[in-house]
Design a protein around this motif. Structure first.
Motif, PDB file in Angstrom:
ATOM      1  N   ARG A  87       0.955  -1.306   0.003  1.00 14.93           N
ATOM      2  CA  ARG A  87       0.107   0.109   0.189  1.00 14.93           C
ATOM      3  C   ARG A  87       0.979   1.224   0.105  1.00 14.93           C
ATOM      4  O   ARG A  87       0.350   2.275  -0.692  1.00 14.93           O
ATOM      5  N   ASN A  88       2.014   1.188   0.958  1.00  9.66           N
ATOM      6  CA  ASN A  88       2.889   2.463   0.794  1.00  9.66           C
ATOM      7  C   ASN A  88       3.550   2.613  -0.391  1.00  9.66           C
ATOM      8  O   ASN A  88       3.701   3.657  -0.824  1.00  9.66           O
ATOM      9  N   ARG A 148       2.345   1.761  -3.345  1.00 16.31           N
ATOM     10  CA  ARG A 148       1.570   2.218  -4.433  1.00 16.31           C
ATOM     11  C   ARG A 148       1.092   3.567  -4.443  1.00 16.31           C
ATOM     12  O   ARG A 148       1.167   4.338  -5.235  1.00 16.31           O
ATOM     13  N   ARG A 149       1.250   4.102  -2.886  1.00 16.25           N
ATOM     14  CA  ARG A 149       0.935   5.593  -2.518  1.00 16.25           C
ATOM     15  C   ARG A 149       2.269   6.368  -3.010  1.00 16.25           C
ATOM     16  O   ARG A 149       2.009   7.375  -3.825  1.00 16.25           O
ATOM     17  N   ASN A 203       1.878   6.379  -6.998  1.00 13.47           N
ATOM     18  CA  ASN A 203       0.801   7.204  -7.530  1.00 13.47           C
ATOM     19  C   ASN A 203       1.199   8.841  -7.342  1.00 13.47           C
ATOM     20  O   ASN A 203       1.059   9.393  -8.350  1.00 13.47           O
ATOM     21  N   GLN A 204       1.914   9.143  -6.271  1.00  5.56           N
ATOM     22  CA  GLN A 204       2.434  10.396  -5.964  1.00  5.56           C
ATOM     23  C   GLN A 204       3.534  10.737  -7.160  1.00  5.56           C
ATOM     24  O   GLN A 204       3.361  11.806  -7.786  1.00  5.56           O
ATOM     25  N   ASP A 253      11.430   9.658   1.906  1.00  2.00           N
ATOM     26  CA  ASP A 253       9.969   9.959   2.357  1.00  2.00           C
ATOM     27  C   ASP A 253      10.147  10.418   3.906  1.00  2.00           C
ATOM     28  O   ASP A 253       9.280  11.141   4.335  1.00  2.00           O
ATOM     29  N   SER A 311       8.995  12.514  -1.925  1.00  2.00           N
ATOM     30  CA  SER A 311       7.937  12.612  -1.836  1.00  2.00           C
ATOM     31  C   SER A 311       7.351  13.755  -1.096  1.00  2.00           C
ATOM     32  O   SER A 311       6.116  14.081  -1.114  1.00  2.00           O
ATOM     33  N   LYS A 328       7.209  16.410  -3.404  1.00  2.69           N
ATOM     34  CA  LYS A 328       6.264  15.871  -4.832  1.00  2.69           C
ATOM     35  C   LYS A 328       7.069  16.166  -6.100  1.00  2.69           C
ATOM     36  O   LYS A 328       6.608  16.901  -7.064  1.00  2.69           O
TER      37      LYS A 328
END
Length: 170
Positions: free
Chosen positions: A19-20, A22-23, A26-27, A121, A158, A161
């Motif tokens: 999940r992390n 993919r986060r 996606n960013q 991150d 991140s 961004k």
């Protein structure tokens, strides 16, 4: 009785990690001009790279790695937000370690391009690399592109961004 691994499902820890990833991914794609089919993004299980997707109709794989001082990350995971804490950390050595670790890893043969997405991150990227670190990084990444399976290498921040750096095979 079939086990979770035999069924191909992920443990809770693996699912949180996926999940992390993919986060972050996606960013990352939101800040690039890559034409990623967002419906094609999938978390993969080892020995495949972390994420697969289609870019402009072509299959791509992304291996993700966080650039962070491991001591800092360990300390942050057990910090009491009400207690002041401090400690030293390295800005630039984690960058070398992240790329070096991935440069020596073997991946199954993929049916598409393989890319490395290294990201900041939990800490800020260094403002300037020490000259010796910058030189080692340059040699290492050139070798990864020329001799390794990588089609592109990325560094992504991140927090802000934005893509900080990218090199691709010609």
């Amino acid at each position: 009785m079939t086990t979770r691994k035999q069924r191909g499902s992920m443990s809770n820890r693996e699912e949180m990690r996926a999940r992390n990833e993919r986060r972050i991914f996606n960013q990352f794609i939101a800040t690039t001009n890559l034409r990623v089919d967002t419906g094609s993004i999938q978390s993969e299980k080892w020995p495949k790279p972390d994420i697969s997707c289609a870019i402009s109709g072509q299959h791509h794989y992304f291996e993700l790695t966080e650039i962070t001082d491991e001591g800092l990350a360990r300390n942050m995971s057990c910090i009491d937000p009400l207690k002041p804490t401090g400690g030293a950390y390295f800005d630039d050595r984690p960058l070398l370690k992240a790329f070096s670790t991935k440069s020596h890893k073997t991946y199954i043969s993929c049916d598409g391009a393989l890319e490395l997405l290294a990201y900041y991150d939990k800490q800020y990227p260094p403002l300037d690399l020490q000259p010796s670190i910058a030189q080692q990084f340059c040699w290492m990444t050139q070798d990864m592109i020329l001799r390794g399976p990588w089609s592109r290498l990325w560094i992504y921040d991140s927090g802000n961004k934005k893509v900080l750096w990218m090199i691709e095979r010609e």
